[in-house]
Design an enzyme around this catalytic site. Structure first.
Site, PDB file in Angstrom:
ATOM      1  CD  GLU A  31      -1.999 -16.806  15.818  1.00  0.00           C
ATOM      2  OE1 GLU A  31      -1.335 -15.759  15.913  1.00  0.00           O
ATOM      3  OE2 GLU A  31      -3.229 -16.854  16.029  1.00  0.00           O
TER       4      GLU A  31
ATOM      5  CG  HIS B 299       0.027 -11.086  15.149  1.00  0.00           C
ATOM      6  ND1 HIS B 299       0.806 -12.175  14.803  1.00  0.00           N
ATOM      7  CD2 HIS B 299      -1.065 -11.611  15.767  1.00  0.00           C
ATOM      8  CE1 HIS B 299       0.202 -13.283  15.193  1.00  0.00           C
ATOM      9  NE2 HIS B 299      -0.934 -12.969  15.788  1.00  0.00           N
ATOM     10  CD  GLU B 300      -3.314  -9.880  18.367  1.00  0.00           C
ATOM     11  OE1 GLU B 300      -4.344 -10.430  17.935  1.00  0.00           O
ATOM     12  OE2 GLU B 300      -2.424 -10.513  18.960  1.00  0.00           O
TER      13      GLU B 300
ATOM     14  CG  HIS C  33      -5.331 -12.648  13.942  1.00  0.00           C
ATOM     15  ND1 HIS C  33      -4.846 -13.665  13.171  1.00  0.00           N
ATOM     16  CD2 HIS C  33      -4.605 -12.674  15.098  1.00  0.00           C
ATOM     17  CE1 HIS C  33      -3.861 -14.283  13.823  1.00  0.00           C
ATOM     18  NE2 HIS C  33      -3.694 -13.696  14.983  1.00  0.00           N
TER      19      HIS C  33
ATOM     20  CG  ASP D 139       4.127 -13.894  14.148  1.00  0.00           C
ATOM     21  OD1 ASP D 139       3.400 -13.155  14.843  1.00  0.00           O
ATOM     22  OD2 ASP D 139       4.534 -15.009  14.538  1.00  0.00           O
TER      23      ASP D 139
HETATM   24 ZN   LIG Z   1      -2.444 -14.159  16.563  1.00  0.00          ZN
END
Ligand SMILES: [Zn+2]
Length: 427
Positions: A325, A263-264, A267, A329
């Protein structure tokens, strides 16, 4: 912006003395995140009379200090912030309030003790391995992503290679020797720590980047990607069960912290990450065509969250607010699943407690989102938080994931299976 441009946005306010009072060196570039807010501020300066401004500022000072003042202030603040806005009925035990305050104000001092107790070197080694395995997987996915142009892919790979992972805690802990702390002056202690923090931050202006600096304290149960430094950080606080467990099998760790790592990392390559280059500079490295194809993928998740029933008399999510977000995910769990397969090296995963490796992976993913909110808190979050409510980070995400459907033999028409033509996909 430079000072002159800021002054143009709001000429009535004396920016020069404001910045000088805060000891900001002249000629410092100023980041104005919301120019519209400054324009509104200028309008209010003219509109509201001085007495009103004074009352508002006075109220703000008391409000911000309320949790450090005597019980009537503390209770009043709790009633509004917690009970009215979030539905919380009861104050936390005193030790929790104090531990949180110490974490907020002297984070490295608490962090040093926390890490000694809860984060052995072996955990750091294992986390490194997970991060690098996720990085290899993302590299493969970027190389074969059909929605990125070749030149864009080159930039993406450059960015991925430059990714700087931070795991557990900083190399050096901050020294708070200059912060006077006494056992009978709580308000002054808080003030002293806040002043020290501001001086610490302001002293960075004009200095080279210090990689030792973290945006979260070691005990924090959270993680972040910082596009300005192209770094991902996982404080020791999140590297605990159910996110990470040295004694758990790989399926559990990849399904939980692995999905967070994915997830990170993601980004760095989404609508926001595309605006920052490998060195953290504000440079768009996507073509218009890349952005258009990304938007198509994003629209799928917007539609999903707009229509996903939250229930309990609450409104649905605002798909647009949670796009980044929710996509994070989806991309994260997909990458982590591939990384898990990779870690198996072609060998079948063992069956444990009657669950296959694939099933344990998804159970671990669902477990990290097992969190309850009171209805008031859920309502507030739906309207303000770019993250979907935790429960839907599991449900909304996995409805799109064929590997999950296969692991649990779900069929078309089952509640957890979105029709194939509506299934969203990023990687
Ligand atoms: Zn996030």
């Amino acid at each position: 912006m430079d000072l002159a441009s800021l002054e143009k946005l709001s000429p009535t306010f004396d920016w020069k003395s404001f910045l000088a009072n805060h000891r900001v060196p002249a000629a410092t570039t100023i980041i104005v995140s919301e120019p519209k807010a400054i324009e509104q501020f200028e309008q209010q300066l003219a509109k509201a009379d001085l007495a009103q401004w004074k009352a508002w500022l006075r109220w703000n000072i008391v409000r911000n200090a309320a949790t450090e003042l005597s019980k009537p202030f503390f209770d009043e603040d709790f009633t509004f912030q917690q009970t009215v806005l979030n539905g919380v009925k009861e104050q936390r035990p005193r030790w929790q309030t104090c531990a949180t305050a110490t974490d907020n104000l002297l984070g490295d001092a608490l962090g040093e003790v926390f890490v000694k107790k809860h984060f052995p070197p072996e955990a750091k080694r294992r986390m490194n391995e997970l991060v690098e395995n996720l990085r290899i997987t993302l590299r493969e996915e970027l190389a074969k992503a059909d929605w990125l142009e070749d030149s864009t892919k080159q930039n993406a790979l450059k960015k991925l290679n430059a990714f700087y992972p931070k795991i557990g805690y900083p190399e050096r802990f901050r020294d708070y020797a200059e912060v006077p702390i006494s056992s009978n002056t709580y308000f002054q202690n808080v003030r002293a720590a806040a002043i020290s923090e501001r001086q610490y931050e302001l002293a960075k202006i004009g200095k080279p980047l210090d990689r030792n600096d973290w945006g979260m304290t070691p005990p924090t149960v959270n993680a972040y990607y910082n596009p300005l430094q192209n770094e991902i950080a996982f404080p020791a606080g999140i590297l605990q069960p159910p996110f990470f467990d040295l004694n758990a099998d790989d399926a559990a760790n990849y399904g939980a912290i692995g999905a967070v790592i994915g997830h990170e990392m993601g980004h760095g390559f989404d609508d926001q990450g595309s605006k920052y280059a490998a060195d953290g500079s504000l440079t768009n490295w996507w073509t218009d065509a890349d952005r258009k194809r990304f938007d198509t993928r994003a629209q799928c998740i917007i539609d999903e969250f707009n229509t996903l029933e939250v229930g309990g008399g609450l409104p649905n999510h605002n798909g647009k607010l949670v796009t980044g977000e929710a996509l994070g995910d989806l991309g994260g769990v997909t990458l982590a699943f591939k990384a898990y397969q990779r870690s198996l090296n072609g060998k079948p995963a063992p069956v444990i407690d009657g669950f296959t490796g694939e099933q344990r992976f998804f159970l671990a993913f669902a477990r990290i989102w097992a969190r309850h909110f009171r209805p008031e808190a859920a309502r507030l979050r739906i309207q303000t938080d770019p993250h979907p409510l935790d429960r839907f980070r599991a449900i909304g995400t996995l409805q799109n994931v064929p590997e999950f459907h296969k692991a649990f033999q779900c069929k078309l028409g089952d509640p957890m299976v979105r029709p194939p033509e509506k299934q969203c996909k990023l990687w």
